[in-house]
Design an enzyme around this catalytic site. Sequence first.
Site, mmCIF file in Angstrom:
data_model
loop_
_atom_site.group_PDB
_atom_site.id
_atom_site.type_symbol
_atom_site.label_atom_id
_atom_site.label_comp_id
_atom_site.label_asym_id
_atom_site.label_seq_id
_atom_site.Cartn_x
_atom_site.Cartn_y
_atom_site.Cartn_z
ATOM 1 N N SER A 191 19.504 -25.995 38.500
ATOM 2 C CA SER A 191 20.519 -26.567 37.616
ATOM 3 C C SER A 191 20.791 -28.035 37.929
ATOM 4 O O SER A 191 19.935 -28.883 37.732
ATOM 5 C CB SER A 191 21.796 -25.722 37.700
ATOM 6 N N ASP A 197 11.478 -38.978 36.877
ATOM 7 C CA ASP A 197 11.078 -39.617 35.620
ATOM 8 C C ASP A 197 11.294 -41.125 35.646
ATOM 9 O O ASP A 197 10.536 -41.885 35.045
ATOM 10 C CB ASP A 197 11.847 -39.007 34.452
ATOM 11 N N LYS A 237 16.472 -23.469 36.267
ATOM 12 C CA LYS A 237 17.682 -23.096 35.529
ATOM 13 C C LYS A 237 18.169 -24.350 34.806
ATOM 14 O O LYS A 237 18.877 -25.177 35.362
ATOM 15 C CB LYS A 237 18.734 -22.555 36.493
#
Length: 434
Positions: free
Chosen positions: A305, A316, A330
Amino acid sequence: MHPALPLAGGASRSPLSRRLLAGLLPLALLALPLSAPAQQADDDLPVAEIQTFAEVFERIKRAYVEEIDDGELLRNAMRGMLSELDPHSAYLDADEFESLRESTQGEFGGIGIEVGMENGQLTVITPIDDTPASRAGLEARDQILRIDETPTEGLSLQEAVDLMRGDPGSEITLTILRQGESSPREVSLTRENIRTESVKSELLAPGYGYLRISQFQTRTGDQVAEHLRRLERDGALDGLVLDLRNNPGGVLQAAVAVADAFLDEGLIVYTEGRLADTAMRFSATPDTPAPEVPLVVLINGGSASAAEIVAGALQDQRRGVVMGTESFGKGSVQQIMPLGNGEGLKLTTALYFTPGGRSIQAQGIAPDVQVVRGRVEVTENGRGVREADLEGHLGARGAPRESAEQSERLREDYQLGEALNLLKALNVVRQRDR
């Protein structure tokens, strides 16, 4: 064996059953389009299914072996409705609301474990640092088969959590099955009043910091900024390890704040759902305490999460190297919706996406450098015979080299040692490029 009780005729229905039909069926009929009675629109109430629901309700009321309160039966129906959607949606009563508040504030009673449902089985997501669960050696993806004498099969997630919580000092026995093992094992624990500090830090070696986040609570972002200031009291860091292993997640805003501590621009995370207000975008701000320090992010199968949001954003944005093993996956957003009776819903309303558009849900974050968990065994005190050990050796010119002290943590943690080695290698390359 008694035959099923007939339901023909309104006189045999209970008052509540008649009220259900009287209240729901007119709503369903009003929703049907007049121009196309044979075709039901997507947002129409399904009349046949509502009739079946009332029929099932009536049969339970009249034929079940024990008498059940109408309110309890309806709450069970609502719980079932939500639990069948996904492992994270749930109906919350007043006590469950309080439990949710405690977990985000960082204080609760129990054994210190984050659990979820995986393929219908109660499964450990991660033990929380410095709690009975972590000290007992519980690991991510351990399946919990029994809680004391109660089998977990058929229990809801909240029912299992309630069983594991209790008064500090009381004992609990979990029967677990670990991946790769053929037989279950029993683990005995003593409940404690769990108060968790979500952030810890130390120097691994001169100039190289270690920042551990065990979960994302409301104050985690502020705590990270404070710990970064502590680590840099003696000068700028040459590198930092951000440890998100076995971090089950937590508050979204805290994850954004932590990623923002290392990014001075660009997207951190965005969400997409069916409703307009579930489409959100979070970006970094220029006010960043550590925008340039070389960074390695450690993750594993217990990173979930909010931890995956941070790792995905830094990956990224090419802000750091992600190392370890694949994360939990998740990537859904749960919204807490209060109800008029003082209770509420925890409902999955959106999915998380990394800045590059990757969905975290059921995919997880793959590390840039895969390093499995292990332990370094040092032989012969880590060194062989050297020139300085020989009798009559010539001395060195200039000041003697100081030995660099390293954290004790490195001796037990192979992944952490590899992260430190990578940071040192990155610094060698940076210095050569200057």
